[in-house]
Enzyme design. Structure first.
Site, PDB file in Angstrom:
ATOM      1  N   ASP A  45       8.884  -3.463   4.547  1.00 30.87           N
ATOM      2  CA  ASP A  45       7.625  -4.096   4.406  1.00 30.87           C
ATOM      3  C   ASP A  45       7.656  -5.115   3.143  1.00 30.87           C
ATOM      4  OD1 ASP A  45       6.026  -2.826   5.983  1.00 30.87           O
ATOM      5  OD2 ASP A  45       5.172  -1.339   4.720  1.00 30.87           O
ATOM      6  N   LYS A  67       3.278  -7.297   6.020  1.00 35.76           N
ATOM      7  CA  LYS A  67       2.008  -7.704   6.205  1.00 35.76           C
ATOM      8  C   LYS A  67       1.300  -8.314   5.025  1.00 35.76           C
ATOM      9  CE  LYS A  67       0.492  -4.116   8.650  1.00 35.76           C
ATOM     10  NZ  LYS A  67       1.084  -3.019   9.543  1.00 35.76           N
ATOM     11  N   GLY A  98       6.510   0.433   1.336  1.00 37.06           N
ATOM     12  CA  GLY A  98       6.228   0.762  -0.405  1.00 37.06           C
ATOM     13  C   GLY A  98       5.419   1.917  -0.500  1.00 37.06           C
ATOM     14  N   ASP A 100       3.979   5.475  -0.906  1.00 35.68           N
ATOM     15  CA  ASP A 100       4.413   6.679   0.149  1.00 35.68           C
ATOM     16  C   ASP A 100       3.933   6.491   1.457  1.00 35.68           C
ATOM     17  OD1 ASP A 100       4.564   9.814   0.114  1.00 35.68           O
ATOM     18  OD2 ASP A 100       2.645   9.177   1.326  1.00 35.68           O
ATOM     19  N   ILE A 103       0.148   7.386   2.644  1.00 29.84           N
ATOM     20  CA  ILE A 103      -1.078   6.954   1.746  1.00 29.84           C
ATOM     21  C   ILE A 103      -1.093   5.519   1.995  1.00 29.84           C
ATOM     22  CG2 ILE A 103      -1.989   6.814  -0.465  1.00 29.84           C
ATOM     23  CD1 ILE A 103      -0.554   9.347  -1.272  1.00 29.84           C
ATOM     24  N   THR A 128       3.618   7.176  -4.975  1.00 28.43           N
ATOM     25  CA  THR A 128       2.523   6.333  -4.450  1.00 28.43           C
ATOM     26  C   THR A 128       2.413   5.408  -5.519  1.00 28.43           C
ATOM     27  OG1 THR A 128       0.525   5.927  -3.290  1.00 28.43           O
ATOM     28  CG2 THR A 128       0.571   7.819  -5.016  1.00 28.43           C
ATOM     29  N   ALA A 129       1.864   4.154  -5.170  1.00 29.88           N
ATOM     30  CA  ALA A 129       1.367   3.410  -6.061  1.00 29.88           C
ATOM     31  C   ALA A 129       0.417   3.909  -7.359  1.00 29.88           C
ATOM     32  CB  ALA A 129       0.841   1.966  -5.463  1.00 29.88           C
ATOM     33  N   MET A 180      -5.583  -1.887  -2.671  1.00 32.58           N
ATOM     34  CA  MET A 180      -6.360  -3.205  -2.024  1.00 32.58           C
ATOM     35  C   MET A 180      -7.536  -3.416  -2.445  1.00 32.58           C
ATOM     36  SD  MET A 180      -4.704  -1.997   1.640  1.00 32.58           S
ATOM     37  CE  MET A 180      -4.936  -0.263   1.440  1.00 32.58           C
ATOM     38  N   GLY A 209       2.517  -2.791 -10.516  1.00 33.76           N
ATOM     39  CA  GLY A 209       3.020  -1.756 -11.398  1.00 33.76           C
ATOM     40  C   GLY A 209       4.307  -1.026 -11.383  1.00 33.76           C
TER      41      GLY A 209
HETATM   42  C1  LIG Z   1      -0.973  -1.147   2.400  1.00 30.58           C
HETATM   43  S1  LIG Z   1      -1.092  -0.072   0.778  1.00 30.58           S
HETATM   44  C2  LIG Z   1       0.302   0.566   0.665  1.00 30.58           C
HETATM   45  C3  LIG Z   1       0.075   1.460  -0.214  1.00 30.58           C
HETATM   46  C4  LIG Z   1       1.656   2.550  -0.591  1.00 30.58           C
HETATM   47  N1  LIG Z   1       1.891   3.119   0.970  1.00 30.58           N
HETATM   48  C5  LIG Z   1       1.683   3.708  -1.583  1.00 30.58           C
HETATM   49  O1  LIG Z   1       1.730   4.575  -1.395  1.00 30.58           O
HETATM   50  O2  LIG Z   1       1.472   3.022  -2.682  1.00 30.58           O
HETATM   51  C6  LIG Z   1      -0.796  -1.694  -0.450  1.00 30.58           C
HETATM   52  C7  LIG Z   1      -1.476  -1.617  -1.730  1.00 30.58           C
HETATM   53  O3  LIG Z   1      -0.912  -0.523  -2.479  1.00 30.58           O
HETATM   54  C8  LIG Z   1      -1.070  -1.057  -3.907  1.00 30.58           C
HETATM   55  N2  LIG Z   1       0.309  -1.527  -4.464  1.00 30.58           N
HETATM   56  C9  LIG Z   1       1.475  -0.958  -3.817  1.00 30.58           C
HETATM   57  N3  LIG Z   1       2.406  -1.361  -4.746  1.00 30.58           N
HETATM   58  C10 LIG Z   1       2.041  -1.556  -5.879  1.00 30.58           C
HETATM   59  C11 LIG Z   1       2.322  -1.900  -7.278  1.00 30.58           C
HETATM   60  N4  LIG Z   1       3.502  -1.976  -7.614  1.00 30.58           N
HETATM   61  N5  LIG Z   1       1.235  -2.256  -8.315  1.00 30.58           N
HETATM   62  C12 LIG Z   1       0.012  -2.265  -7.829  1.00 30.58           C
HETATM   63  N6  LIG Z   1      -0.526  -1.611  -6.722  1.00 30.58           N
HETATM   64  C13 LIG Z   1       0.416  -1.490  -5.492  1.00 30.58           C
HETATM   65  C14 LIG Z   1      -1.796  -2.103  -4.043  1.00 30.58           C
HETATM   66  O4  LIG Z   1      -3.350  -2.006  -3.965  1.00 30.58           O
HETATM   67  C15 LIG Z   1      -1.490  -2.659  -2.429  1.00 30.58           C
HETATM   68  O5  LIG Z   1      -2.587  -3.851  -2.000  1.00 30.58           O
END
Ligand SMILES: C[S@@+](CC[C@H](N)C(=O)[O-])C[C@H]1O[C@@H](n2cnc3c(N)ncnc32)[C@H](O)[C@@H]1O
Length: 254
Positions: A45, A67, A98, A100, A103, A128-129, A180, A209
């Site tokens: 991803d 995406k 990215g 988990d 989640i 997870t983020a 998001m 982050g």
């Molecule tokens: C489709 S979701 C995926 C979440 C992912 N599966 C997780 O467990 O972190 C994508 C969102 O995760 C958040 N995100 C992912 N990586 C991040 C990071 N390094 N810093 C801040 N937000 C992050 C943002 O809100 C982003 O729009």
């Protein structure tokens, strides 16, 4: 004690659904690290960090299926089908996501097709983020004095509107973590205030982050609009709302 890096992987597993964590390469789990060394194909991803991709050897087939918000590079159904196709070709296939995979990662949807085709899979969780951003910003998500529960919420809904149970979310003594949520941040703040959350509730916005480019913005619900106007906040971001954000000054370490 046995070195976990030396333990063998199961031969029966055809597809691994792997969480890559939020960015910092050292937040990869030992199991995820082992699995990506054995991969023959990796479907990855947009949010898998370049440092993690660099751990995968050059002779591994790497397929980008990322995406962005409105740009669906590869449709979800195509991704699931690709996983089935690679597994049926007998290739050790890794689906790397990215954070988990379970989640806000649509991991469940991808596994459904594999299950229908009787393909053996394993799921390797990632940090997870929310956890990564919480730790790297010194904002604990719960705290005995300030917050007895935490909610992970998507700020990006299918209809394009943030349509949530605001009455419940506006209750205090709880931490809200929006994934998001940047595009809808003004809407989110406005609704929380309207349904009774204190306008002075602190808000932390953590951009990229755990990576070298991490930025932390601290504000309050009623000052978000000003902050967004002044600063160039850009995704990916995690938005943490609640009294726990007030601990950032004392507990920050990055
Ligand atoms: C489709 S979701 C995926 C979440 C992912 N599966 C997780 O467990 O972190 C994508 C969102 O995760 C958040 N995100 C992912 N990586 C991040 C990071 N390094 N810093 C801040 N937000 C992050 C943002 O809100 C982003 O729009």
């Amino acid at each position: 004690m046995t070195d976990p890096l030396m333990l063998p992987l199961s031969d029966a597993t055809q597809v691994y659904l792997v969480g890559a964590g939020p960015g910092d390469v050292e937040l990869l789990t030992v199991k995820a690290y082992k699995v990506i060394q054995k991969a023959e194909v990796v479907l990855y991803d947009r949010l898998v960090s370049p440092e993690i991709m660099a751990l995968i050897s050059d002779d591994v087939e790497k397929v980008y299926v990322g995406k962005a918000r409105a740009d669906h590079a590869v449709e979800q159904s195509q991704i699931s089908q690709l996983l089935v196709d690679y597994a049926n070709q007998g290739k050790k296939t890794i689906r790397l996501k990215g954070g988990d995979p379970f989640i806000f990662g649509r991991g469940g949807e991808e596994l459904e097709l594999l299950a229908q085709h009787n393909i053996n899979f394993e799921v390797i969780p990632g940090i997870t983020a929310a956890s990564g951003c919480s730790a790297y910003s010194g904002i604990p998500l719960t705290h005995r004095d300030y917050s007895q529960s935490v909610r992970f919420i998507t700020g990006h809904l299918k209809s394009g509107h943030v349509n949530l149970n605001w009455k419940e979310l506006a209750l205090d003594q709880q931490t809200l973590v929006f994934y998001m949520g940047l595009a809808g941040i003004l809407d989110i703040a406005e609704h929380l205030i309207k349904y009774g959350r204190n306008p002075n509730t602190p808000v932390g916005i953590i951009e990229k982050g755990t990576t070298k480019e991490q930025q932390i913005y601290i504000t309050t619900l009623n000052e978000i609009a000003e902050l967004v106007k002044k600063e160039q906040v850009s995704p990916p971001t995690i938005i943490i709302i609640g009294e726990v954000v007030g601990l950032h000054e004392k507990l920050k370490w990055t």
